[in-house]
Design an enzyme around this catalytic site. Structure first.
Site, PDB file in Angstrom:
ATOM      1  CG  HIS A  52      41.930  45.009  37.317  1.00 61.01           C
ATOM      2  ND1 HIS A  52      42.340  46.265  36.933  1.00 61.01           N
ATOM      3  CD2 HIS A  52      41.008  44.624  36.402  1.00 61.01           C
ATOM      4  CE1 HIS A  52      41.696  46.627  35.837  1.00 61.01           C
ATOM      5  NE2 HIS A  52      40.886  45.660  35.496  1.00 61.01           N
ATOM      6  CD  GLU A  54      46.367  46.453  40.381  1.00 61.69           C
ATOM      7  OE1 GLU A  54      47.017  47.295  39.755  1.00 61.69           O
ATOM      8  OE2 GLU A  54      45.626  45.620  39.805  1.00 61.69           O
ATOM      9  CB  CYS A  82      43.357  50.801  36.128  1.00 59.99           C
ATOM     10  SG  CYS A  82      42.293  49.834  37.228  1.00 59.99           S
ATOM     11  CB  CYS A  85      43.601  48.904  40.844  1.00 55.43           C
ATOM     12  SG  CYS A  85      42.879  47.454  40.024  1.00 55.43           S
TER      13      CYS A  85
END
Length: 152
Positions: A52, A54, A82, A85
């Site tokens: 992801h 992040e 999410c 993260c």
């Protein structure tokens, strides 16, 4: 700090993700008014659910500082994180996060739950919501509309 400038960089990264047919999310980490970590989603191209935006940015920032503690940093993300993260942000001790659009389907900074500001954890994050929100939301909506058209 120039929040808008850093969020615009996160949006550039999100656009790059969209160009690579990845979910358009971008993240930037700042230390002493300098970008030390940035990322965009690469789950599909790397075949890895951990890739992801992040996480990519946190990995870069930690490598730059040589420490897992990002206590003097700020993070800018185009979409509310999410659970994975949000947990990584708390674990990295990032004190301030600036968000673009909220994520009603998977967001953990206030939409579904709020891991970033939960006082049960030993670290809480100051969260600024809605910076360039419309631009962030529009990017996501356009991406998924185009994806649906391609699938038809």
């Amino acid at each position: 700090m120039d929040d808008e400038r850093y969020m615009r960089r996160a949006l550039e990264l999100a656009r790059r993700a969209a160009e690579e047919e990845e979910t358009p999310i971008g993240a930037v980490i700042i230390y002493q008014d300098q970008i030390i970590g940035e990322g965009y989603n690469k789950r599909n191209q790397k075949g890895n659910p951990l890739c992801h935006a992040e996480i990519e940015a946190i990995n870069q920032a930690a490598a730059y500082l040589g420490d897992w503690r990002l206590e003097a940093c700020s993070m800018y993300i185009t979409l509310e994180p999410c659970p994975m993260c949000a947990g990584a942000i708390v674990q990295a001790r990032i004190p301030r996060v600036v968000l673009g659009a909220m994520n009603p389907k998977a967001g953990c900074a206030g939409s579904i739950m709020n891991l970033l500001e939960d006082t049960k954890f030993n670290h809480q994050v100051q969260v600024v919501r809605g910076l360039l929100e419309e631009e962030s939301r529009r990017l996501m909506q356009q991406f998924f509309a185009e994806l649906r058209k391609r699938k038809e």
